[in-house]
Design an enzyme around this catalytic site. Structure first.
Site, short mmCIF file in Angstrom:
data_model
loop_
_atom_site.label_atom_id
_atom_site.label_comp_id
_atom_site.label_asym_id
_atom_site.label_seq_id
_atom_site.Cartn_x
_atom_site.Cartn_y
_atom_site.Cartn_z
N ARG A 29 0.82 -1.21 0.00
CA ARG A 29 0.00 0.00 0.00
C ARG A 29 0.86 1.27 0.00
NH1 ARG A 29 -3.03 -2.90 3.99
NH2 ARG A 29 -2.29 -1.53 5.63
N TYR A 58 3.46 -3.41 -6.97
CA TYR A 58 2.91 -2.55 -5.92
C TYR A 58 2.90 -1.10 -6.38
CZ TYR A 58 3.46 -6.53 -2.72
OH TYR A 58 3.40 -7.75 -2.10
N ARG A 131 3.68 -14.82 -8.77
CA ARG A 131 2.68 -15.85 -9.01
C ARG A 131 3.13 -16.73 -10.17
NH1 ARG A 131 -2.21 -15.67 -6.33
NH2 ARG A 131 -2.69 -13.70 -5.25
N SER A 160 6.11 -16.91 -4.26
CA SER A 160 4.94 -16.34 -3.62
C SER A 160 3.69 -16.92 -4.28
CB SER A 160 4.96 -14.81 -3.78
OG SER A 160 3.79 -14.22 -3.27
N GLN A 182 5.68 -17.56 0.13
CA GLN A 182 4.85 -16.48 0.67
C GLN A 182 3.38 -16.73 0.33
OE1 GLN A 182 4.36 -11.64 0.23
NE2 GLN A 182 6.43 -12.49 0.11
N SER A 212 -1.12 -10.56 4.14
CA SER A 212 -2.45 -10.27 4.70
C SER A 212 -2.67 -10.99 6.02
CB SER A 212 -3.55 -10.64 3.70
OG SER A 212 -4.77 -10.03 4.04
N LEU A 214 -3.61 -9.94 8.83
CA LEU A 214 -4.75 -9.45 9.61
C LEU A 214 -6.08 -9.69 8.89
CD1 LEU A 214 -3.32 -6.08 11.00
CD2 LEU A 214 -3.22 -8.39 11.98
N GLY A 216 -7.05 -8.86 5.85
CA GLY A 216 -7.56 -7.66 5.20
C GLY A 216 -8.06 -6.62 6.17
N ARG A 267 1.77 2.25 14.35
CA ARG A 267 1.26 0.89 14.20
C ARG A 267 2.39 -0.07 13.87
NH1 ARG A 267 -2.06 -1.80 16.42
NH2 ARG A 267 -0.47 -3.40 16.36
#
Length: 297
Positions: A29, A58, A131, A160, A182, A212, A214, A216, A267
């Protein structure tokens, strides 16, 4: 009653000699200006995180476009070149908008050079196929990856979103071990527990990086039964549900490395509190069953 406690010690990245932190910071992000990114990097390093994970794709969903996360990270690094010595940098290639996958030898060679240029570094510590490209034979992929290592541009190889069979097929043609895999993994995405991913990793000493972690964001705040249990567990140790979730992931014997994706320095810094959280088997399995929505047999 056995209590599972966590360690913040650095550990080898799979069968490599590269030492990584038990938590990674991810940049899927990452966007915006350089100064905030530098603050995030400083927060990660301050929390004992030396493992930084990005990818050329990304930034594809923001105006800056494809490659922009790597470029932004590179600009932040350029402000203080000494930072690089304290980092293990991982990036990925193989996803391209509208293709969607390309792991041909020619493409990977160009993609790696582009990533190095964007980040303004000479070498990545971990280069991952993002991928599986069904249209490229794993022998071609392996040969291309081996050349990146031989050229000194890459220290180690990872994958990944690979199945155990895709992993095995690529490894069969590689002269060096695949050091990491991953998958998506969290209490809400538990497939790696059952599809052989974690078993293969433990059997062959492969590092597992969980994207991910959490769910999402659903586990950081919300009324999902698993989120409630995680909040209760975290409260016992003075941390929030998100931090307890990281601890839950790391408690697995595969020593899974959760990739924290927060863009908030506070965070990111709080992720270090995950080491405070301990688990009994009953507590850990309660979260698993709540996340799955079914009881184990």
């Amino acid at each position: 009653m056995t209590t599972i406690r966590l360690s913040n010690d650095l550990r080898p990245l799979g069968k490599s000699e590269i030492l990584v932190s038990p938590i990674a910071w991810g940049m899927w992000r990452l966007a915006g200006e350089t100064a905030p990114v530098r603050a995030m990097i400083d927060a990660a390093l301050g929390a004992g995180i030396n493992f930084f994970d990005t990818a050329d794709i990304y930034g594809c969903d923001v105006p800056a476009g494809f490659g922009s996360a790597e470029a932004l990270f590179g600009r932040a690094l350029a402000e203080d070149r000494s930072l690089r010595a304290n980092m293990v940098i991982a990036t990925k290639a193989g996803i391209r908008p509208d293709i969607p996958y390309n792991s041909s030898a020619e493409y990977l060679a160009d993609a790696l050079d582009a990533s190095l240029t964007r980040m303004a570094i000479d070498q990545v510590d971990l280069y991952q196929i993002h991928r599986r490209d069904f249209m490229t034979h794993p022998q071609e992929v392996a040969a291309a990856l081996s050349r990146t290592v031989d050229a000194g541009k890459v220290r180690s190889i990872g994958v990944s979103n690979y199945s155990v069979h895709e992993f095995a097929a690529l490894q069969a043609f590689l002269g060096q071990p695949i050091v990491s895999t991953q998958p998506e993994f969290s209490p809400l995405q538990t497939a790696p527990l059952f599809d052989g991913t974690l078993d293969q990793a433990m059997a062959h000493d492969v590092a597992v990086m969980a994207w991910s972690p959490l769910g999402g964001g659903r586990l950081a705040q919300g009324d999902h039964p698993a989120a409630k249990l995680l909040a209760e567990q975290g409260a016992r140790y003075g941390v929030d549900a998100a931090t307890a979730t990281l601890a839950w992931i790391m408690a697995h014997p595969a020593r899974i490395i959760p990739i924290v994706g927060s863009q908030t320095p506070a965070r990111i810094a709080a992720s270090a509190d995950a080491y405070k959280v301990a688990w009994t088997r009953s507590e850990w399995y309660a979260v698993l069953q709540a996340g799955m929505g079914v009881s184990l047999p």
